[in-house]
Structures are given as C-alpha cells and as structure tokens.
Scaffold this motif. Structure first.
Motif, PDB file in Angstrom:
ATOM      1  N   ASP A 163       0.839  -1.265   0.049  1.00 25.04           N
ATOM      2  CA  ASP A 163      -0.035  -0.117  -0.092  1.00 25.04           C
ATOM      3  C   ASP A 163       0.934   1.084   0.044  1.00 25.04           C
TER       4      ASP A 163
ATOM      5  N   THR B 244      -0.116   4.355   0.333  1.00 27.43           N
ATOM      6  CA  THR B 244      -0.480   5.461   1.226  1.00 27.43           C
ATOM      7  C   THR B 244       0.234   5.115   2.540  1.00 27.43           C
ATOM      8  N   SER B 245       0.573   4.097   2.786  1.00 28.42           N
ATOM      9  CA  SER B 245       1.278   3.918   4.397  1.00 28.42           C
ATOM     10  C   SER B 245       3.001   4.083   4.086  1.00 28.42           C
ATOM     11  N   ASN B 246       3.430   4.174   2.839  1.00 27.58           N
ATOM     12  CA  ASN B 246       4.914   4.327   2.786  1.00 27.58           C
ATOM     13  C   ASN B 246       5.207   5.733   3.233  1.00 27.58           C
TER      14      ASN B 246
END
Length: 173
Positions: free
Chosen positions: A67, A69-71
């Motif tokens: 995902d 968006t969690s990086n």
C-alpha cells in the motif's frame, strides 16, 4: 525523466486538479508542475541521503511494500504537494490533503509499473536515479557504495547493508 513524469501527472490530473473547483483553471498547469516537482524533490532528497533513503526509493520504484499510502516517502510527497496547493492556490487544508492523497499514490503506482515494464522505455531505474542523483545529476559508484555502507566511510562503521550483515554474522554490530 522530468518531462515523462510531468506527462504522467498530467494524464492523472483529471479529478484531482483539472476538475477540482478549488483550483482555478488558469492554475491547473502550475498545479501539475507542483505535483511533479514535489515527487522529484522528495525522491531526490531520499536518494541523495544514501543508505536507507536510497533503498527506500528503490523499493518504491520496484513496487515493494504494498500500500503506497502507508509508505513514509509517499507521505512526505503528499504533505509537500498539499502544502503547495494551500500556499500557492489557497486550497483549504482538508481539500489539499484529499487532492494530494488521491493523485500522488496513483502517479507513483503507475511510475513503479512503468519502471518495471521492460516493454516501456519511458522510465527506467537508471534514468530515474540519474535524475535524482544529487547536484551533479549522476548516480555513480559512490552512491552505490553508500547504499552498502549506509553513508559511512567503511563497512564496519556504516549503517548500510554491510553493517547489517556484519552484525548478523557475529561482527561488532
């Protein structure tokens, strides 16, 4: 590389920028440039920091980590672009965050796909790293060594891959 990235952002700018009522139409092109420069700035900052920063960029470009968006790198790009939307175009904070959060992961996902697609020559790891490679615009052997040594001058003192291996096999780390 920058031209290809700009084109990729433009292709994805529809709802996020072009059809966004908070961004006046006369600023659409500038907002697309701001999104592209946010991506280049943050990736360049991480790539030139050596060690974990460079490996984080490589993982991102290889599509490693699931995902987007969690990086944390993606999060920094979203924050930078969101700030530009607020500062340059008066977009309110929540709308700027929403716009950046929808556009940036989409573009980076496509960038990773294109980078890993051997039949697509518009992006490749070497040209991207060359574009991000610091003041001289080159990714060279010292950059590669920093990946292994974590930016240090020797394998034992660095925090890179070699430092981790030293600890794994009973060394001083």
């Amino acid at each position: 590389m920058l031209e290809n990235l700009l084109q990729l952002v433009t292709q994805n700018a529809g709802d996020a920028i072009t059809n966004n009522p908070q961004i006046p139409n006369e600023h659409n092109e500038a907002a697309v440039h701001d999104a592209s420069s946010s991506i280049m700035d943050v990736l360049g900052s991480h790539a030139s920091s050596g060690g974990g920063g460079l490996s984080g960029v490589l993982d991102l470009l290889k599509g490693v980590g699931g995902d987007l968006t969690s990086n944390p790198i993606v999060g920094q790009i979203i924050q930078q672009f969101s700030g530009k939307l607020q500062d340059n175009y008066g977009v309110d904070g929540a709308a700027a965050q929403s716009t950046a959060s929808s556009l940036i992961p989409q573009v980076l996902g496509q960038l990773a796909n294109k980078t890993n697609d051997t039949s697509d020559s518009s992006f490749n790891i070497q040209s991207i790293l060359g574009s991000l490679g610091g003041a001289d615009g080159k990714f060279d052997m010292s950059d590669a060594l920093n990946l292994f040594h974590g930016g240090g001058d020797n394998a034992e003192g660095g925090g890179g891959i070699l430092g981790k291996l030293t600890g794994l096999f009973g060394g001083s780390k």
